[in-house]
Design an enzyme around this catalytic site. Sequence first.
Site, short mmCIF file in Angstrom:
data_model
loop_
_atom_site.label_atom_id
_atom_site.label_comp_id
_atom_site.label_asym_id
_atom_site.label_seq_id
_atom_site.Cartn_x
_atom_site.Cartn_y
_atom_site.Cartn_z
CB ILE A 76 43.16 34.27 40.91
CG1 ILE A 76 44.62 33.86 40.70
CG2 ILE A 76 43.07 35.38 41.96
CD1 ILE A 76 45.49 34.92 40.05
CG LEU A 88 39.75 38.37 39.08
CD1 LEU A 88 38.43 38.32 39.84
CD2 LEU A 88 40.82 37.64 39.87
CB ALA A 139 42.71 37.32 31.72
CB THR A 155 39.89 37.13 26.34
OG1 THR A 155 38.98 36.23 25.72
CG2 THR A 155 39.62 37.15 27.83
CG ASP A 161 54.75 40.22 38.47
OD1 ASP A 161 54.23 39.51 37.59
OD2 ASP A 161 55.60 39.79 39.26
CE1 TYR A 206 48.08 37.03 31.17
CE2 TYR A 206 50.32 37.04 32.05
CZ TYR A 206 48.96 37.13 32.24
OH TYR A 206 48.46 37.32 33.52
CB SER A 252 46.99 40.90 25.85
OG SER A 252 47.18 39.93 26.86
CE LYS A 253 45.82 40.85 33.02
NZ LYS A 253 44.40 40.57 33.39
CG ASN A 302 54.79 33.95 38.71
OD1 ASN A 302 55.26 35.05 38.44
ND2 ASN A 302 54.78 32.96 37.85
CG ASP A 321 64.77 29.55 28.14
OD1 ASP A 321 63.77 29.40 28.86
OD2 ASP A 321 65.67 30.37 28.38
CG HIS A 377 62.00 32.22 30.16
ND1 HIS A 377 62.41 30.95 30.47
CD2 HIS A 377 61.19 32.61 31.17
CE1 HIS A 377 61.88 30.59 31.63
NE2 HIS A 377 61.14 31.59 32.07
P1 NAD Z 1 42.74 31.41 34.79
O1 NAD Z 1 43.22 31.19 33.39
O2 NAD Z 1 42.86 30.31 35.77
O3 NAD Z 1 41.21 31.83 34.78
C1 NAD Z 1 40.68 32.74 33.85
C2 NAD Z 1 39.17 32.59 33.84
O4 NAD Z 1 38.65 33.53 32.89
C3 NAD Z 1 38.68 31.21 33.42
O5 NAD Z 1 37.68 30.76 34.30
C4 NAD Z 1 38.13 31.42 32.02
O6 NAD Z 1 37.07 30.55 31.70
C5 NAD Z 1 37.66 32.87 32.09
N1 NAD Z 1 37.63 33.50 30.78
C6 NAD Z 1 38.60 33.48 29.82
N2 NAD Z 1 38.19 34.15 28.72
C7 NAD Z 1 36.94 34.63 28.99
C8 NAD Z 1 36.02 35.41 28.26
N3 NAD Z 1 36.27 35.81 27.01
N4 NAD Z 1 34.85 35.73 28.85
C9 NAD Z 1 34.56 35.32 30.11
N5 NAD Z 1 35.40 34.56 30.84
C10 NAD Z 1 36.59 34.23 30.29
O7 NAD Z 1 43.49 32.72 35.29
P2 NAD Z 1 43.98 33.13 36.74
O8 NAD Z 1 45.35 32.61 36.94
O9 NAD Z 1 42.93 32.82 37.72
O10 NAD Z 1 44.11 34.71 36.57
C11 NAD Z 1 43.00 35.57 36.85
C12 NAD Z 1 43.43 37.00 36.61
O11 NAD Z 1 44.54 37.33 37.43
C13 NAD Z 1 43.89 37.27 35.17
O12 NAD Z 1 43.42 38.53 34.79
C14 NAD Z 1 45.40 37.24 35.25
O13 NAD Z 1 45.98 38.05 34.26
C15 NAD Z 1 45.62 37.80 36.64
N6 NAD Z 1 46.86 37.36 37.31
C16 NAD Z 1 47.19 36.03 37.39
C17 NAD Z 1 48.35 35.64 38.07
C18 NAD Z 1 48.72 34.18 38.22
O14 NAD Z 1 49.82 33.89 38.75
N7 NAD Z 1 47.89 33.24 37.85
C19 NAD Z 1 49.17 36.61 38.65
C20 NAD Z 1 48.80 37.96 38.54
C21 NAD Z 1 47.63 38.32 37.88
P1 TYD Z 2 54.45 29.90 34.62
O1 TYD Z 2 53.87 29.09 35.75
O2 TYD Z 2 54.03 29.59 33.22
O3 TYD Z 2 54.22 31.44 34.99
P2 TYD Z 2 54.81 32.79 34.27
O4 TYD Z 2 55.35 32.44 32.94
O5 TYD Z 2 53.57 33.62 34.19
O6 TYD Z 2 55.83 33.32 35.23
O7 TYD Z 2 56.04 29.76 34.67
C1 TYD Z 2 56.77 30.08 35.85
C2 TYD Z 2 58.24 29.93 35.52
O8 TYD Z 2 58.52 28.55 35.28
C3 TYD Z 2 58.67 30.65 34.25
O9 TYD Z 2 60.00 31.14 34.43
C4 TYD Z 2 58.65 29.56 33.17
C5 TYD Z 2 59.03 28.32 33.96
N1 TYD Z 2 58.44 27.04 33.50
C6 TYD Z 2 59.26 25.91 33.37
O10 TYD Z 2 60.49 25.96 33.62
N2 TYD Z 2 58.69 24.73 32.97
C7 TYD Z 2 57.36 24.63 32.69
O11 TYD Z 2 56.89 23.52 32.28
C8 TYD Z 2 56.53 25.79 32.84
C9 TYD Z 2 55.05 25.74 32.55
C10 TYD Z 2 57.11 26.97 33.27
#
Ligand code: NAD
Ligand code: TYD
Length: 349
Positions: free
Chosen positions: A12, A81, A83, A100, A131, A155, A158-159, A184, A285, A289
């Site tokens: 992101i 961001l 994490a 982190t 969320d 996870y 921690s958030k 997501n 599973d 979950h």
């Molecule tokens: P990501 O894992 O793709 O990226 C995280 C980035 O943080 C990486 O570039 C990593 O190198 C950096 N990082 C990790 N530890 C670090 C540290 N100690 N110091 C400096 N940099 C560090 O994550 P993402 O999916 O892009 O998520 C970004 C943010 O959005 C997170 O805070 C996550 O909780 C939040 N978020 C993600 C989703 C999702 O669906 N991916 C949804 C809602 C919120």
């Molecule tokens: P994920 O992409 O890990 O996001 P989150 O756990 O943060 O929602 O998983 C999305 C959904 O898909 C979750 O219900 C777990 C499921 N899942 C699978 O069924 N198979 C997989 O290999 C993974 C990574 C996730």
Amino acid sequence: MNLLITGGAGFIGSHVVRLFVESYPHYHVFNLDKLTYAGNLQNLADVEGRENYTFLKGDITDAAYLESIFSEHRFGAVLHLAAESHVDRSIAGPMAFVQTNVIGTVNLLEACRRAWAGDFEGKLFYHVSTDEVYGSLGEEGLFTESTAYDPRSPYSASKAASDHFVRAWFHTYGLPVKLSNCSNNYGPNHFPEKLIPLAIHNIKEGRPVPVYGKGENVRDWLYVKDHARAIDAIFHRGRVGETYNVGGVNEWRNIDLIELLCDVMDERLGREQGASRKLITFVKDRAGHDARYAIDSSKLMSELGWAPSVTFEQGLRKTVDWYLENEQWLEEVTSGHYRDYYREQYEHR
Ligand code: NAD
Ligand code: TYD
């Protein structure tokens, strides 16, 4: 203004960095990232040479380092961001998430409090969260900004902790903060440990597509660029001290989503319809979950006029096309350590 974005080399974060660098030439964007397995500067190759962009390699758990960059660059705002972001990894090894997500966030809050020394006029600490802090829904209902926190994975715990610390710094010290909790995300540059990019990768390679349990868990999916647009709106126009939920109004059972993805992949790869569905494999599973996530984004929509710009079908096709056109990106991130991770995570399921 010097703007510090943390985690900008991740999924992101890279979309947020690009949006801010391109839309706000009068900001200088500093991207602070540790470059963990999830951080990849290739995500920002097109932004690298821009005059208003600087990459800083560093770790938010290192308070002394943060103090030094704050005194050198005098940031006016922080968009946080960085994490550890993957639930399965948090189950396998929770401490990195505590370090982190909790300690790193508190370090940043403290760095802002010290650097801004009570002069908070025009300053901002924007915390990007998930969320998942709200826990798991039954068949009915949506998460609103006032839903009680009930995190259930390392996870999400921690958030949730980091969100509480951000609000505590607002109430106790008057630090100007904003928060958003998003559902997501999916889209380009998503690391293939998460469901959608992992499934795209495996379908492409003709490998089993692992679906946890019965595939009945529900997630609310949002295209990553729409999340970046929401962050832009909240950063500039959201109210200080407030939280905004961000979601796609787009709930899918995992199995239905994977079947749709299989069909889109068949179409794009010129395979016979139904061929990729044969790869679907139900596996053990995930522990604890969460059954269902669904977000009520009406506050963001009515206050700031935000709405998703693409439907799920459009976003999914854009995503599949991006992965098929960026084979080298996928190959690079799935070599080396990724193979060990995949073996450990999926071999015994
Ligand atoms: P990501 O894992 O793709 O990226 C995280 C980035 O943080 C990486 O570039 C990593 O190198 C950096 N990082 C990790 N530890 C670090 C540290 N100690 N110091 C400096 N940099 C560090 O994550 P993402 O999916 O892009 O998520 C970004 C943010 O959005 C997170 O805070 C996550 O909780 C939040 N978020 C993600 C989703 C999702 O669906 N991916 C949804 C809602 C919120
Ligand atoms: P994920 O992409 O890990 O996001 P989150 O756990 O943060 O929602 O998983 C999305 C959904 O898909 C979750 O219900 C777990 C499921 N899942 C699978 O069924 N198979 C997989 O290999 C993974 C990574 C996730």
